[in-house]
Enzyme design. Structure first.
Site, PDB file in Angstrom:
ATOM      1  CG  HIS A 264       0.755   1.268  10.793  1.00  7.73           C
ATOM      2  ND1 HIS A 264       1.423   1.803  11.872  1.00  7.73           N
ATOM      3  CD2 HIS A 264       0.249   0.081  11.216  1.00  7.73           C
ATOM      4  CE1 HIS A 264       1.337   0.967  12.896  1.00  7.73           C
ATOM      5  NE2 HIS A 264       0.625  -0.086  12.526  1.00  7.73           N
ATOM      6  CD  GLU A 265      -2.332  -2.078   9.471  1.00  5.86           C
ATOM      7  OE1 GLU A 265      -1.773  -3.187   9.616  1.00  5.86           O
ATOM      8  OE2 GLU A 265      -2.739  -1.408  10.440  1.00  5.86           O
ATOM      9  CG  HIS A 268       2.059  -4.586  10.646  1.00  6.56           C
ATOM     10  ND1 HIS A 268       2.844  -4.950  11.719  1.00  6.56           N
ATOM     11  CD2 HIS A 268       1.202  -3.632  11.105  1.00  6.56           C
ATOM     12  CE1 HIS A 268       2.486  -4.238  12.787  1.00  6.56           C
ATOM     13  NE2 HIS A 268       1.503  -3.433  12.441  1.00  6.56           N
ATOM     14  CD  GLU A 294       2.205  -2.636  15.901  1.00  7.03           C
ATOM     15  OE1 GLU A 294       2.307  -1.670  15.113  1.00  7.03           O
ATOM     16  OE2 GLU A 294       1.216  -3.397  15.910  1.00  7.03           O
TER      17      GLU A 294
END
Length: 496
Positions: A264-265, A268, A294
Site C-alpha cells: 500500500h505505502e 504512495h 489513495e
C-alpha cells in the site's frame, strides 16, 4: 518569450516553501519512526515554529498584489495551472491566523504522541484530555475556512484533501454503497464458507518479514536510492519526491498485514517519486488530491496486490522467506489474501468490508465538526455504527474502536472519505487500463508489471496537479468518478 516578473517571484517563494516542507516532513517522519520519547516536547515546539514560519510566508501581504499582477502576464498553459494552485494555496492560508496554525501544530503533536501509549492502554478518558483541544482548534479552522470559501464547515476541511468534493456528493456515493454493500458482504462470506483455506504456521520472524517487504518493494519498482523503509506505530508514506520515507509495522504472528501494508505505502511512494521533476518545488508538481493519492496505494495493494497473477509471483518469495508450507501455495495464498471477514481494525480490513469502516468514520466526523455532537459522544456512536455496518460489538474496546486511527489525533478531519474515493478511482483506473491493454491480466500473470506502471505514470503520476481532479479522471479514464467500477470489480473478483 515575454517577461513574467510577478509569476517568477511567486515561483521563487514556492520553491522556498518546498525546501522548508522538505525539512518539516523529515522531522515529522523522524518523530514517528526514530525519535526517542523524551524528544517530543522539543520536536513539537520545532514543528510548531516551522508551521508558523511557512504560514507567515504564505500570508505575506505582498503576495496578493503579486498574484494579481501574475494573472495579467502572458503565461503558458502549465504556468496558468501552477498559478491556479498557488492562488488556491494562498486563499486557504489567508483564512487562518498564524496563532491558530501554531496552536494546531502543537496540540496535534501532543495528542498524537500521547495516543501512542493511550491506545494500547485502552485509555479513552486520557485521550479526551488532549483530543478536546484538537477538536476545538479544528472547529475554529473549519469556521474560518468556511467563512472565506462559502463552503460548509466540514466541506471546508474536506476541500483541503479533496478539492471540489462535497459532503452532498459523499452522502450520495456512500448512500449507494450502504444499500448494496451489506448484501455483497453476506454473499461473499456464504460463498467463501464453502472453501478450504489453510492457515500459515508462524511465527514469522521480523527480520524475515523486513527482507520480504524490501524484496517486494523492489519488485514494485520503488527507487531505494531515493527512499527507504522503516517502522512506525501507524504505517505511512512521508518525505518528499527526492527522498520518500515508507513505514510499516510488523507482527510475528501475521506477515500478511505488514506485507500488504508495505505494498500500500509503496503505491504512495511510487506516485511521489514519479511526480514531474521539471516542476518540482511548485504546487503544480504536487499530488492532485488525497483521493488520487489513495487511488495509487490501492491500485498497488488491492487491484494489483490481490490480483491472482501477482499473488502467484509472491508465493515463492513468501516460501523462501519463511520456509515452504502448504499454505503458501499460490491458490491458497490468494484465498488468504482475498478472505472477507468483518473485523474491528480498518487498516487490516479486506477490500469488501473496508468501505464500511470509512462510512462509519465519515458519519461521525462530519457532525463532530459541524458541532452536532461532542467528543464524549464518539464511543456510543462508534459502537452503534460498527454493529449496524459490520455486526461487531466494540463496547468498552476503545483500543480497537475510536482510538485505532492516528488521523483525528492531529486534526485530520476530512481525510477518511479519501480512502474509499481512492478505492473507487483505483477500480476505474484498472477498468480503463484493461480497455487500453486487453492482455493486461495475462501480462501480470507472466510477471510483466511494467504496463501497469507505465499506464499510471503517463496518465496519473506525471500529470500531478496540472488538471482538476475531474479533468484528470476524464483524461485518464474517459469519465469523471464513476463508483460503478468499484462495485463491478468487487463482484468480478469475489463472485465471478
Amino acid at each position: 518569450m515575454q517577461a513574467t516578473p510577478a509569476y517568477d517571484a511567486l515561483t521563487h517563494t514556492y520553491n522556498r516553501l518546498h525546501r522548508l516542507s522538505h525539512l518539516q516532513s523529515l522531522a515529522g517522519w523522524d518523530q514517528a519512526a526514530k525519535m526517542p520519547p523524551k524528544g517530543n516536547a522539543a520536536r513539537a515546539a520545532a514543528l510548531g515554529e516551522m508551521a508558523a514560519l511557512m504560514h507567515r510566508m504564505r500570508t505575506d501581504p505582498a503576495l496578493a498584489d503579486t498574484i494579481a499582477r501574475a494573472e495579467q502576464e502572458a503565461l503558458s498553459e502549465m504556468q496558468r495551472a501552477n498559478l491556479r494552485e498557488i492562488r488556491r494555496d494562498w486563499l486557504r492560508a489567508n483564512a487562518l491566523p498564524e496563532s491558530l496554525v501554531h496552536r494546531r501544530q502543537l496540540a496535534g503533536t501532543r495528542c498524537e504522541h500521547a495516543w501512542r501509549k493511550q491506545r494500547p492502554a485502552n485509555d479513552w478518558q486520557g485521550f479526551l484530555g488532549n483530543f478536546r483541544e484538537v477538536l476545538a482548534l479544528a472547529r475554529e479552522e473549519a469556521r474560518l475556512l468556511s467563512e472565506r470559501s462559502g463552503l460548509s464547515r466540514y466541506d471546508a476541511l474536506l476541500d483541503r484533501y479533496e478539492p471540489g468534493m462535497s459532503s452532498a456528493t459523499l452522502d450520495r456515493v456512500f448512500g449507494e454503497l450502504r444499500r448494496w454493500l451489506p448484501g455483497l458482504i453476506a454473499q461473499v462470506r456464504e460463498r467463501q464458507a464453502r472453501e478450504t483455506v489453510l492457515a500459515p504456521v508462524g511465527p514469522f520472524p521480523v527480520e524475515a518479514q523486513r527482507r520480504l517487504c524490501e524484496r517486494v518493494i523492489h519488485l514494485l519498482g520503488f527507487d531505494f536510492e531515493a527512499g527507504r523503509l522503516d517502522v512506525s506505530t501507524h504505517p505511512f508514506c512521508g518525505g518528499v519526491p527526492e527522498d520518500v520515507r515508507l513505514t510499516t509495522r510488523f507482527d510475528e504472528h501475521d506477515f500478511l498485514g505488514s506485507l500488504l501494508g508495505t505494498v500500500h505505502e509503496t503505491g504512495h511512494g511510487r506516485y511521489e517519486q514519479n511526480l514531474p521533476r521539471d516542476w518540482l518545488g511548485q504546487p503544480l508538481a504536487e499530488a492532485r488530491s488525497m483521493a488520487v493519492h489513495e487511488s495509487q496505494s490501492l491500485s498497488f495493494e488491492m487491484q494489483l496486490g490481490r490480483h491472482r497473477g501477482f499473488v502467484a509471483l509472491l508465493a515463492p518469495m513468501v516460501a523462501e522467506a519463511f520456509g515452504a508450507q502448504p499454505a503458501f501455495a499460490p491458490d491458497n495464498l490468494h484465498r488468504l489474501m482475498t478472505r472477507v471477514e468483518p473485523g474491528l481494525i480498518r487498516v487490516d480490513a479486506d477490500e469488501v468490508t473496508y468501505p464500511a469502516h470509512v462510512i462509519l468514520r465519515y458519519e461521525i466526523e462530519r457532525p463532530l465538526i459541524e458541532g452536532e455532537i461532542e467528543a464524549k459522544d464518539i464511543p456510543a456512536l462508534w459502537d452503534a455504527k460498527m454493529m449496524e455496518l459490520l455486526g461487531l460489538d466494540t463496547r468498552g474496546d476503545y483500543r480497537n474502536g475510536p482510538l485505532q486511527d492516528v488521523h483525528w489525533t492531529d486534526g485530520g478531519f476530512g481525510y477518511f472519505p479519501c480512502y474509499s474515493l481512492g478505492a473507487m478511482y483505483a477500480a476505474q483506473w484498472f477498468a480503463a487500463m484493461r480497455r487500453d491493454l486487453p492482455d493486461l491480466d495475462a501480462r501480470i500473470a507472466a510477471g510483466e508489471l511494467t504496463p501497469v506502471f507505465d499506464w499510471l505514470r503517463t496518465r496519473i503520476w506525471s500529470q500531478a496537479s496540472r488538471w482538476t481532479t475531474d479533468e484528470l479522471a476524464l483524461r485518464a479514464s474517459g469519465e469523471t468518478l464513476n463508483p460503478s467500477h468499484f462495485k463491478a470489480h468487487l463482484e468480478a473478483r469475489y463472485l465471478g
